[in-house]
Design an enzyme around this catalytic site. Structure first.
Site, short mmCIF file in Angstrom:
data_model
loop_
_atom_site.label_atom_id
_atom_site.label_comp_id
_atom_site.label_asym_id
_atom_site.label_seq_id
_atom_site.Cartn_x
_atom_site.Cartn_y
_atom_site.Cartn_z
CB CYS A 380 -9.91 10.74 18.64
SG CYS A 380 -9.83 9.40 19.41
CG HIS A 519 -14.81 11.57 19.54
ND1 HIS A 519 -14.49 11.55 18.40
CD2 HIS A 519 -14.14 10.35 19.79
CE1 HIS A 519 -13.46 10.64 17.81
NE2 HIS A 519 -13.51 9.90 18.94
CD GLU A 521 -16.42 14.61 17.40
OE1 GLU A 521 -15.90 15.18 18.45
OE2 GLU A 521 -16.09 13.61 16.92
N1 GLN Z 1 -7.13 5.03 16.00
C1 GLN Z 1 -7.26 5.65 17.26
C2 GLN Z 1 -7.30 4.94 18.46
O1 GLN Z 1 -7.91 3.80 18.43
C3 GLN Z 1 -8.07 7.01 17.12
C4 GLN Z 1 -9.31 6.52 17.26
C5 GLN Z 1 -10.31 7.94 17.13
O2 GLN Z 1 -9.97 8.73 16.56
N2 GLN Z 1 -11.52 7.61 17.34
O3 GLN Z 1 -6.70 5.20 19.21
#
Ligand code: GLN
Length: 547
Positions: A380, A519, A521
């Protein structure tokens, strides 16, 4: 209709109620039953989505896009049953739904009260999907006696009363403190806790006692007598070297047998624990070690990256190595050269996060991994920063950055390689969002499909061309920079089905450099390690000096 096990806690918090619930779920499955686990949290937030990871740990996202308590992660990792939005509820959500109904006029002019309106709302929540499984395991957050928890305890008491006899049981988790001065395990706090529970009309059927010492037979009998449970339903829960030992340990102590006895299920089907024996064997007999640095922002509280730490350990199990994780504060690299800090590691992982703090350090970590050919997994924000790094240092866009940080600062400092997404497609529907919208529940959330490029590293790792992974973010890599970045060897190897949203990037000619917008994970299990984590650890193992 499912049988219900209600799991409550007393004496102190953080006793591992979630883990005990998850382990019981796994044991019931081992005996051939189907299960679903559910969490009821007394706090007033509508969901944990807006809580700081420093305070509450990670937010666990479900396929259907709910932001839930991290205990749901344990439930999934132990049972493999994908959690749903309807498996997590808080006082905040219950009250907001009651108030919505009140405004709509659903209560026909009645005075709205905790009993019956709030408790009915809780009971309705308990029954969703109850026909689908043999057992529904419902954990109540907090400890007995908390003011916020009272409506939940009252609701489960009523629920138990309204169901046919033998359909609901209550399991209570407490602590037996060890008093060194007298050399004794003390049962009094447990007695008080059960007394408190009984004063609100709930008599526990099974008592699970956390203890750092062996519980002598005498104390067990005392607990049974004073707490009014059967001696074989007093279950000891000792400290474990690995959480994945919990199903085997609880089985040894007789938890699943006690639960089945309490329901009057005779004869109990024999358990098949092969899955957990194999997991334990992989954990306790590793053939080497890999060291992985997690360069993040919330490094003081390990729970903030709970699922990542677990997924890495699953990757270790897949490769029969122990994964040693070191937490590195990304802000350190604002002041210091990352090289000496990162050189000792076999691989680098940059996790998700929000806000600008620490991001320049994450960019430096990505640069180090790319240039030194160290395996890198960016998740992310960790993927977004890897893209910014490539844009700055490979494609010559010195001002490359994310709009997220400009929004925060209220100025335009960056060329927005990562931009704020205002419109996207989910299940053939267009969803629209604005920067000024509410913060709660407004991100791109839950499972989305990605198409993987033929011949790419990720297609090989997944062994598939179409995957589904869970998302939780507001910002995206801007497709307009694709050509410039691909020309420099940053391949966009996973895309949303409409081809507009980059889901995965990888560095060509690098042994292992992958960034994912989602994600992974969240979907990894000890008995089914996620392919990305399994292969990432394999790449780390290939360069480790400790194998
Ligand atoms: N802050 C970033 C976004 O909102 C990444 C979010 C995250 O890593 N879950 O896109």
């Amino acid at each position: 209709m499912a049988r219900y096990v209600f799991i409550t806690g007393g004496v102190v918090s953080s006793l591992g109620k979630g883990l005990a619930s998850a382990a019981l779920g796994a044991l019931l499955q081992a005996r051939g039953f189907s299960v679903r686990l559910r969490k009821l949290d007394p706090y007033l937030n509508v969901d944990p989505g807006t809580m700081s990871p420093f305070e509450h740990g990670e937010v666990f996202v479900t396929d259907d896009g709910a932001e839930t308590d991290l205990d749901l992660g344990h439930y999934e990792r132990f049972t493999g049953v994908a959690a749903r939005a309807t498996d997590s509820v808080s006082s905040g959500r219950i009250y907001s739904s009651v108030l919505e109904k009140e405004r709509r006029g659903d209560y026909l002019g009645k005075t709205i009260q905790v009993i019956p309106h709030v408790t009915n709302e809780i009971k309705d929540f308990l029954t969703v999907g109850a026909d689908e499984v043999d057992f529904m395991l419902c954990e109540i957050g907090g400890t007995v006696g908390d003011i916020e928890g009272l409506p939940f305890f009252e609701a489960i008491r009523q629920f138990g009363q309204e169901r046919p006899r033998g359909q609901c049981i209550f399991m209570h988790l407490t602590l037996l403190p060890w008093i060194a001065a007298s050399g004794e395990l003390k049962t009094k706090p447990t007695q008080h806790s059960v007394k408190e529970l009984r004063s609100i009309g709930i008599a526990p059927d099974v008592l699970v006692c956390r203890s750092e010492r062996t519980i002598p037979e005498k104390e067990r009998e005392k607990l049974a007598l004073f707490c009014n449970v059967r001696p074989d339903s007093v279950i000891a829960a000792y400290d474990l070297k690995s959480i994945y030992e919990a199903p085997l340990a609880y089985h040894r102590e007789g938890l699943d047998q006690a639960v089945l006895d309490a329901f009057g299920i005779h004869p109990a089907p024999k358990p098949n624990l092969a899955r957990w024996d194999d997991v334990a064997d992989r954990i306790f007999n590793p053939e080497g070690e890999v060291r992985i640095a997690i360069v993040g922002k919330y490094t003081q509280l390990e729970d903030a990256y709970k699922s990542i730490a677990e997924a890495l350990s699953h990757g270790g199990m897949a490769n029969r190595v122990k994964v040693r994780i070191e937490w590195v504060d990304a802000e350190l690299f604002d002041r210091e050269d990352p090289a000496p800090h990162l050189e000792p590691y076999d691989a680098i992982l940059v996790p998700g996060g929000f806000g600008e703090r620490g991001t320049e350090g994450k960019i430096k970590a990505a640069q180090f991994a790319r240039e030194r050919k160290v395996p890198y997994l960016g998740i992310c924000l960790g993927m977004q920063m890897a893209v910014v790094e490539a844009a700055r240092n490979l494609a010559g866009m010195e001002r490359a950055g994310s709009q997220e940080f400009d929004h925060e600062a209220g100025e335009k400092r960056f060329e927005p390689v990562i931009f704020h997404l205002r419109e996207w497609v989910k299940d053939n529907q267009t969803i629209a969002r604005d920067v000024l919208d509410d913060k709660g529940g407004t991100m791109r959330l839950g499972a989305y499909t990605a198409h993987l490029k033929e011949g790419s590293k990720v297609a090989e790792v997944y062994g598939a061309h179409r995957i589904e992974e869970r998302h939780r973010h507001r910002y995206e890599v801007d497709i307009r920079y694709r050509e410039a970045l691909e020309a420099q060897g940053l391949s966009f190897s996973g895309m949303s089905p409409d081809g507009r949203l980059p889901e995965i990037v990888e560095v060509e000619g690098h042994p292992w450099f992958i960034g994912v917008q989602f994600h992974p994970e969240l979907k990894s299990k000890p008995f089914a390690p996620h392919p990305l984590f399994a292969d990432f650890v394999r790449a780390a193992k290939a360069v480790s000096r400790l194998v």
